[in-house]
Design a protein around this motif. Sequence first.
Motif, short mmCIF file in Angstrom:
data_model
loop_
_atom_site.label_atom_id
_atom_site.label_comp_id
_atom_site.label_asym_id
_atom_site.label_seq_id
_atom_site.Cartn_x
_atom_site.Cartn_y
_atom_site.Cartn_z
N ILE A 234 29.93 50.17 77.44
CA ILE A 234 31.09 49.50 76.84
C ILE A 234 31.92 50.49 76.04
O ILE A 234 33.16 50.50 76.11
CB ILE A 234 30.62 48.33 75.96
CG1 ILE A 234 30.12 47.18 76.84
CG2 ILE A 234 31.73 47.85 75.04
CD1 ILE A 234 29.53 46.01 76.08
N ARG A 235 31.25 51.36 75.28
CA ARG A 235 31.95 52.35 74.48
C ARG A 235 32.67 53.36 75.38
O ARG A 235 33.84 53.69 75.15
CB ARG A 235 30.94 53.05 73.57
CG ARG A 235 31.56 53.97 72.54
CD ARG A 235 30.48 54.59 71.67
NE ARG A 235 29.88 53.62 70.76
CZ ARG A 235 28.61 53.19 70.86
NH1 ARG A 235 27.82 53.62 71.83
NH2 ARG A 235 28.14 52.33 69.98
N GLU A 236 31.99 53.82 76.41
CA GLU A 236 32.57 54.81 77.32
C GLU A 236 33.79 54.28 78.06
O GLU A 236 34.79 55.00 78.24
CB GLU A 236 31.51 55.25 78.34
CG GLU A 236 32.03 56.22 79.40
CD GLU A 236 31.00 56.49 80.50
OE1 GLU A 236 31.39 57.09 81.52
OE2 GLU A 236 29.83 56.10 80.34
N LYS A 237 33.73 53.01 78.47
CA LYS A 237 34.81 52.43 79.26
C LYS A 237 35.89 51.77 78.39
O LYS A 237 36.87 51.23 78.93
CB LYS A 237 34.24 51.40 80.23
CG LYS A 237 33.26 51.98 81.23
CD LYS A 237 33.89 53.02 82.13
CE LYS A 237 32.90 53.55 83.15
NZ LYS A 237 33.50 54.57 84.04
N LEU B 107 26.98 48.81 68.76
CA LEU B 107 28.43 48.98 68.79
C LEU B 107 29.06 48.92 67.40
O LEU B 107 30.06 49.61 67.13
CB LEU B 107 29.06 47.90 69.67
CG LEU B 107 28.83 48.02 71.18
CD1 LEU B 107 29.33 46.77 71.88
CD2 LEU B 107 29.51 49.26 71.74
N ILE B 108 28.49 48.11 66.54
CA ILE B 108 29.07 47.90 65.21
C ILE B 108 29.12 49.19 64.41
O ILE B 108 29.98 49.38 63.56
CB ILE B 108 28.28 46.81 64.46
CG1 ILE B 108 28.61 45.43 65.05
CG2 ILE B 108 28.58 46.82 62.97
CD1 ILE B 108 27.71 44.32 64.56
N THR B 109 28.23 50.13 64.71
CA THR B 109 28.13 51.35 63.92
C THR B 109 29.41 52.19 63.95
O THR B 109 29.68 52.94 63.01
CB THR B 109 26.95 52.23 64.40
OG1 THR B 109 27.16 52.58 65.78
CG2 THR B 109 25.63 51.48 64.26
N ASP B 110 30.19 52.09 65.03
CA ASP B 110 31.40 52.91 65.10
C ASP B 110 32.61 52.15 65.63
O ASP B 110 33.57 52.74 66.11
CB ASP B 110 31.15 54.15 65.97
CG ASP B 110 30.74 53.80 67.40
OD1 ASP B 110 30.69 52.60 67.73
OD2 ASP B 110 30.47 54.72 68.18
N SER B 111 32.56 50.83 65.55
CA SER B 111 33.67 50.04 66.07
C SER B 111 34.76 49.87 65.03
O SER B 111 34.50 49.74 63.84
CB SER B 111 33.18 48.66 66.51
OG SER B 111 34.26 47.84 66.91
N ALA B 112 36.00 49.86 65.52
CA ALA B 112 37.15 49.71 64.63
C ALA B 112 37.47 48.25 64.35
O ALA B 112 38.37 47.95 63.56
CB ALA B 112 38.37 50.40 65.23
N CYS B 113 36.77 47.33 65.01
CA CYS B 113 37.06 45.91 64.81
C CYS B 113 35.76 45.14 64.54
O CYS B 113 34.66 45.67 64.69
CB CYS B 113 37.77 45.33 66.02
SG CYS B 113 36.78 45.35 67.53
N HIS B 114 35.92 43.92 64.14
CA HIS B 114 34.79 43.05 63.84
C HIS B 114 34.25 42.48 65.15
O HIS B 114 34.93 41.73 65.84
CB HIS B 114 35.24 41.92 62.92
CG HIS B 114 34.17 40.92 62.62
ND1 HIS B 114 34.44 39.63 62.21
CD2 HIS B 114 32.81 41.00 62.69
CE1 HIS B 114 33.31 38.98 62.04
NE2 HIS B 114 32.31 39.79 62.33
#
Length: 301
Positions: free
Chosen positions: A290-293, A79-86
């Motif tokens: 998680i990313r999809e939803k 998830l960290i690879t494209d997440s906008a938050c920490h």
Amino acid sequence: LIGHKNYWYLTNQPGSVWIASIDGHTFTHRQNALGFREEEKQPQSDDPQHLIVGIGDSFAEGIGATGDSTWLQLMADNLITDSACHIRTYNAGISGSDVYFEYLVLDSLLQTYQPNTVVLGINTSDIHDIVIKGGRNRFKPGGKLKYNSPPWWEPLYAVSFLFRAVVHGSTKLHWTLLTVEEEAVKSKQAIDSIETTIYRFNSLVKQHRAKLLVVLHPREHEVVSGNFPFDILAGKLAADTSLHIINMQKEFARTRLITKQNSSDYFWKNDLHHNADGYRVMGTIIAGYIREKGLVCSAHK
């Protein structure tokens, strides 16, 4: 067992270090001050972040892998690879636990850590945990704990291979020491109680303005046989739009990442837990859901 309010919940010995020896490999488990295979972490931080708590039994704790190769950590790495938050994680998995102990653990952690998302991993070992230990009735007043009573001859069964051979040879009892018919009935009741407990989890998590994702995941023999006792439950829960559910058996099949032909590459032969590659597949599938939803960086919005 650690006392909590008027009942008990299950953790490892706080601050302990133990070595898991699995199929010729060793893995170090270091427990924090609360008894989890996790670093000491502050409840809150000033920087924008999204806290994901992973909870479950030995598969969540990561038996069979190093601490940086649990499904929770590998999910976070994805998830960290494209997440906008920490993104932060907290691993509250405990070997030998089940949904009843896990509910109490989460109730305690929610007060302190205020996660945005909770990922609850459940496999079919919970069914027989409940058959043997009971459900909420195991928690007695005054912080006492009492499991279902075994047959009077169970102490002899525990120490004598000969007695075990006689019992199973003459009575055809299931390994739970119930008749096959009794075991079938009680297993069905256990699955029903798991369904009820999932809804209790969802209500608890919502009270803390977080979101719950339930992951029903198979063991290797279920992947190989294609028979997953949670299939009907997963379908029923997935039809409820108030819940987030992953049927990992179906996801393994859909993606063809873990199949009956290659399952031995992803589970330890004797220990039966996932190896790091198996946990990576779980983490990848969970991260994709998680990313999809939109469950990352949005659970408090």
